[in-house]
Design a protein around this motif. Structure first.
Motif, PDB file in Angstrom:
ATOM      1  N   LEU A 142     -67.680  12.585  54.660  1.00  0.00           N
ATOM      2  CA  LEU A 142     -66.845  11.585  55.329  1.00  0.00           C
ATOM      3  C   LEU A 142     -65.452  12.179  55.468  1.00  0.00           C
ATOM      4  O   LEU A 142     -64.800  12.493  54.475  1.00  0.00           O
ATOM      5  N   TRP A 143     -64.984  12.292  56.703  1.00  0.00           N
ATOM      6  CA  TRP A 143     -63.700  12.944  56.957  1.00  0.00           C
ATOM      7  C   TRP A 143     -62.909  12.134  57.975  1.00  0.00           C
ATOM      8  O   TRP A 143     -63.474  11.399  58.775  1.00  0.00           O
ATOM      9  N   GLY A 144     -61.592  12.256  57.899  1.00  0.00           N
ATOM     10  CA  GLY A 144     -60.751  11.508  58.816  1.00  0.00           C
ATOM     11  C   GLY A 144     -60.691  10.043  58.415  1.00  0.00           C
ATOM     12  O   GLY A 144     -60.649   9.696  57.238  1.00  0.00           O
ATOM     13  N   SER A 145     -60.727   9.148  59.388  1.00  0.00           N
ATOM     14  CA  SER A 145     -60.640   7.708  59.132  1.00  0.00           C
ATOM     15  C   SER A 145     -62.034   7.121  58.939  1.00  0.00           C
ATOM     16  O   SER A 145     -62.891   7.236  59.808  1.00  0.00           O
ATOM     17  N   TYR A 146     -62.257   6.509  57.774  1.00  0.00           N
ATOM     18  CA  TYR A 146     -63.527   5.801  57.527  1.00  0.00           C
ATOM     19  C   TYR A 146     -63.266   4.584  56.649  1.00  0.00           C
ATOM     20  O   TYR A 146     -64.045   4.254  55.764  1.00  0.00           O
ATOM     21  N   ALA A 147     -62.163   3.909  56.934  1.00  0.00           N
ATOM     22  CA  ALA A 147     -61.718   2.799  56.093  1.00  0.00           C
ATOM     23  C   ALA A 147     -62.712   1.647  56.060  1.00  0.00           C
ATOM     24  O   ALA A 147     -62.771   0.899  55.083  1.00  0.00           O
ATOM     25  N   ASN A 148     -63.499   1.481  57.122  1.00  0.00           N
ATOM     26  CA  ASN A 148     -64.454   0.377  57.192  1.00  0.00           C
ATOM     27  C   ASN A 148     -65.890   0.879  57.105  1.00  0.00           C
ATOM     28  O   ASN A 148     -66.771   0.403  57.803  1.00  0.00           O
ATOM     29  N   CYS A 149     -66.098   1.812  56.206  1.00  0.00           N
ATOM     30  CA  CYS A 149     -67.414   2.435  56.067  1.00  0.00           C
ATOM     31  C   CYS A 149     -68.147   1.867  54.851  1.00  0.00           C
ATOM     32  O   CYS A 149     -67.557   1.647  53.796  1.00  0.00           O
ATOM     33  N   SER A 150     -69.455   1.627  55.002  1.00  0.00           N
ATOM     34  CA  SER A 150     -70.305   1.176  53.907  1.00  0.00           C
ATOM     35  C   SER A 150     -71.395   2.212  53.665  1.00  0.00           C
ATOM     36  O   SER A 150     -72.172   2.531  54.567  1.00  0.00           O
ATOM     37  N   VAL A 151     -71.436   2.739  52.439  1.00  0.00           N
ATOM     38  CA  VAL A 151     -72.438   3.740  52.052  1.00  0.00           C
ATOM     39  C   VAL A 151     -73.262   3.145  50.904  1.00  0.00           C
ATOM     40  O   VAL A 151     -72.777   3.038  49.780  1.00  0.00           O
ATOM     41  N   ALA A 152     -74.488   2.748  51.191  1.00  0.00           N
ATOM     42  CA  ALA A 152     -75.277   2.048  50.173  1.00  0.00           C
ATOM     43  C   ALA A 152     -76.762   2.317  50.356  1.00  0.00           C
ATOM     44  O   ALA A 152     -77.237   2.604  51.466  1.00  0.00           O
ATOM     45  N   ASN A 153     -77.492   2.216  49.252  1.00  0.00           N
ATOM     46  CA  ASN A 153     -78.958   2.279  49.250  1.00  0.00           C
ATOM     47  C   ASN A 153     -79.501   3.631  49.702  1.00  0.00           C
ATOM     48  O   ASN A 153     -80.655   3.738  50.127  1.00  0.00           O
ATOM     49  N   ASN A 154     -78.662   4.672  49.614  1.00  0.00           N
ATOM     50  CA  ASN A 154     -79.089   6.010  50.015  1.00  0.00           C
ATOM     51  C   ASN A 154     -79.598   6.804  48.811  1.00  0.00           C
ATOM     52  O   ASN A 154     -79.200   6.554  47.669  1.00  0.00           O
ATOM     53  N   ILE A 155     -80.456   7.769  49.078  1.00  0.00           N
ATOM     54  CA  ILE A 155     -80.819   8.794  48.099  1.00  0.00           C
ATOM     55  C   ILE A 155     -80.227  10.104  48.592  1.00  0.00           C
ATOM     56  O   ILE A 155     -80.516  10.537  49.719  1.00  0.00           O
ATOM     57  N   ILE A 156     -79.379  10.719  47.763  1.00  0.00           N
ATOM     58  CA  ILE A 156     -78.751  11.991  48.134  1.00  0.00           C
ATOM     59  C   ILE A 156     -79.014  12.981  47.008  1.00  0.00           C
ATOM     60  O   ILE A 156     -78.567  12.777  45.874  1.00  0.00           O
ATOM     61  N   VAL A 157     -79.730  14.044  47.316  1.00  0.00           N
ATOM     62  CA  VAL A 157     -80.137  15.019  46.304  1.00  0.00           C
ATOM     63  C   VAL A 157     -79.563  16.391  46.655  1.00  0.00           C
ATOM     64  O   VAL A 157     -79.714  16.874  47.779  1.00  0.00           O
ATOM     65  N   ALA A 158     -78.893  17.002  45.679  1.00  0.00           N
ATOM     66  CA  ALA A 158     -78.404  18.376  45.785  1.00  0.00           C
ATOM     67  C   ALA A 158     -78.995  19.166  44.632  1.00  0.00           C
ATOM     68  O   ALA A 158     -78.945  18.715  43.492  1.00  0.00           O
ATOM     69  N   GLU A 159     -79.535  20.360  44.911  1.00  0.00           N
ATOM     70  CA  GLU A 159     -80.314  21.040  43.881  1.00  0.00           C
ATOM     71  C   GLU A 159     -79.961  22.505  43.680  1.00  0.00           C
ATOM     72  O   GLU A 159     -80.779  23.266  43.162  1.00  0.00           O
ATOM     73  N   SER A 160     -78.769  22.945  44.068  1.00  0.00           N
ATOM     74  CA  SER A 160     -78.365  24.316  43.766  1.00  0.00           C
ATOM     75  C   SER A 160     -76.854  24.372  43.662  1.00  0.00           C
ATOM     76  O   SER A 160     -76.148  23.436  44.061  1.00  0.00           O
TER      77      SER A 160
END
Length: 290
Positions: A85-103
């Motif tokens: 998320l970059w720049g303007s995202y003041a009205n952003c909703s981030v929910a119910n996600n699965i985010i996996v990083a493995e290295s």
């Protein structure tokens, strides 16, 4: 514009959209592209129920989105960052996600600002193999640090989602035969019935635990069903909670108040109690704590 129900794979980039008044990106499989899975800039966007994995740089790269809903997506093993998320995202909703990083090269989240005007919670943010949950200005942090400094994701998990078979029968993640990659949730997955209680779950088949699942199938007719057994599920605290200045440790019951729900096919009942009235020693172990 609407970009829905597409398979986009093995291109220079996946979906590339700029300055749309209102974009819907829903139900897509974006994988094994050389660059980003999806790039969105300007305007507003609704990004839901997408499976974004094994892309060469980022899963979803967003810049200057005035308003966005980024909910019920799965971002898995994108080479650098799952969600940026970059720049303007003041009205952003981030929910119910699965985010996996493995290295060690991977990070779940990268954000420019720690503003609390936007919302992020009820996600599963799993970083393993040297990866980190949060990248801010080049420094990478754990889930506990992200919660402490940002005020976000206090109800989020850092647990193995329990996917059925991510690399399919050919044991190859993505590529030319990505159709066999199975990101459904096993019956024991902690991501079942773990979403935002305010998110609708009516489209999920029964038994659905009266609560939306995490990930790209959550909230849809393809959602995985809950166990038919009667369960006691700890709602607070969970393994990622921060209690004052310190994170909860495995086998240590710190807070006075504990909330749980009893779940079966037909009902959900919640209660809150002083756990230490019932036993002098810890009786509930928080399995997702490090």
């Amino acid at each position: 514009p609407q970009v829905t129900d597409n398979v986009v794979r093995q291109n220079t980039n996946g979906v590339f959209v700029g300055n749309c008044t209102s974009l819907t990106l829903d139900g897509n499989r974006l994988f094994s592209n050389g660059g980003v899975g999806a790039y969105i800039s300007g305007g507003s966007a609704e990004v839901t129920h997408n499976l974004v994995y094994a892309n060469g740089t980022l899963g979803l790269d967003s810049s200057g989105i005035g308003a966005a809903v980024i909910e019920n997506n799965t971002f898995f093993k994108n080479w650098s960052v799952g969600l940026k998320l970059w720049g303007s995202y003041a009205n952003c909703s981030v929910a119910n996600n699965i985010i996996v990083a493995e290295s060690s090269a991977q990070t779940c989240l990268e954000v420019e600002s720690l503003s609390t005007t936007w919302f992020s919670d009820y996600n599963d943010l799993l970083a393993s193999g040297g990866a980190f949950v949060w990248n801010w200005k080049g420094t990478r942090y754990t889930l506990g640090s992200w919660q402490h400094y940002s005020g976000h994701d206090y109800h989020s998990l850092d647990a193995d989602p329990g996917f059925v078979d991510v690399d399919g029968a050919d044991n190859i993640l993505g590529g030319t035969n990505g159709d066999d990659d199975n990101f459904h949730l096993q019956l024991t997955s902690p991501c079942l019935d773990a979403g935002d209680p305010d998110t609708g779950y009516a489209q999920e088949p029964a038994p659905n635990g009266s609560r939306v699942n995490l990930g790209n199938h959550g909230g849809t007719a393809l959602a995985d069903t809950s166990s038919g057994q009667r369960l006691i599920k700890v709602l607070h605290p969970n393994g990622g909670d921060v209690d004052g200045p310190r994170k909860l440790s495995r086998g240590v019951l710190i807070p006075r108040l504990m909330a749980w729900a009893t779940l079966d096919d037909a009902e959900q009942m919640s209660t809150t109690t002083d756990a230490r009235q019932h036993a002098p020693d810890p009786i509930i172990h928080l399995s997702t704590c490090p």
